[in-house]
Every structure is written in C-alpha cells, then in structure tokens.
Design an enzyme around this catalytic site. Structure first.
Site, PDB file in Angstrom:
ATOM      1  N   CYS A  10       0.822  -1.172   0.104  1.00  0.00           N
ATOM      2  CA  CYS A  10      -0.066   0.042  -0.109  1.00  0.00           C
ATOM      3  C   CYS A  10       1.032   1.330  -0.014  1.00  0.00           C
ATOM      4  CB  CYS A  10      -0.874   0.190   1.153  1.00  0.00           C
ATOM      5  SG  CYS A  10      -1.695   1.343   1.592  1.00  0.00           S
ATOM      6  N   SER A  11       0.603   2.286  -1.044  1.00  0.00           N
ATOM      7  CA  SER A  11       1.512   3.286  -0.964  1.00  0.00           C
ATOM      8  C   SER A  11       1.282   4.115   0.058  1.00  0.00           C
ATOM      9  CB  SER A  11       1.218   4.350  -2.244  1.00  0.00           C
ATOM     10  OG  SER A  11      -0.150   4.438  -2.378  1.00  0.00           O
TER      11      SER A  11
END
Length: 113
Positions: A10-11
């Site tokens: 997840c960024s």
C-alpha cells in the site's frame, strides 16, 4: 513505543512508514496481513481511534462488496470480518500509547508522534 500496522503493498502505508523512519523515533512494524490481529486487539485499536468498526473497513475491497456490503452487520460481525479478512482493515494505523490514527492523509500521523 510507536507501532504501525503496515502493508508494504500500500502506497499510503509506505508513506506512513517513511514518515516514522524520518522522525527518528523508535517504532515497531506490525505486518497485520501476516500476523493477523485478534478480535480483542482490533477492538482495542478501534477504541483508541474513537471510531465505529465500520469506519475501519476498506469498503472498495472486492471481498467487502461481494460478501458483506449489503448485509446488516453488528459491530462484532464487522470485527470478525476484519479478523478473517485483514485486507479489509484501513491502513496505515499508527498507535502511540493511548492515541491512534489512521494515516490518511499521511500528515495525520504527525499529530501523535
């Protein structure tokens, strides 16, 4: 000690981790997809966040849409869904003592570290 519930794919979670690394403060990474949380742990986190369990759900996840979205669920059933499907948990979550935030936007993490 500061803790981050982290998903490396997840960024936003990676941004939260970077913010913690740059803070210079000690912290612990909890890879909640691998080390799944118990219902009690989730309830404790929800209490620290001061939210309802439904507010911790990632409502765009396919499993939510297909398995849970159109069903009336109690808070305990929502927590059980997150225990069984940790992908449903919003991320990142940063906990510092008796305070916690969902790091969206990432700047919210700065409020508690």
């Amino acid at each position: 000690m500061i803790k981050i519930l982290h998903n490396n794919r997840c960024s936003k979670s990676r941004c939260g981790l970077e913010l913690l690394e740059n803070s210079g403060k000690p912290f612990k990474i909890i890879k909640y997809l691998e080390d799944t949380l118990t219902a009690k742990e989730l309830k404790d986190i929800i209490k620290l966040l001061d939210i309802k369990p439904i507010e911790l759900i990632r409502k765009n996840e396919a499993i939510w849409k297909t398995e849970f979205k159109n069903h009336p669920l109690t808070d305990d059933q929502i927590i059980d869904a997150m225990v069984k499907n940790p992908k449903l948990i919003e991320r990142p979550i940063v906990i510092n003592g008796y305070k916690a935030v969902i790091g969206r936007p990432t700047e919210k993490i700065s409020e508690i570290i």
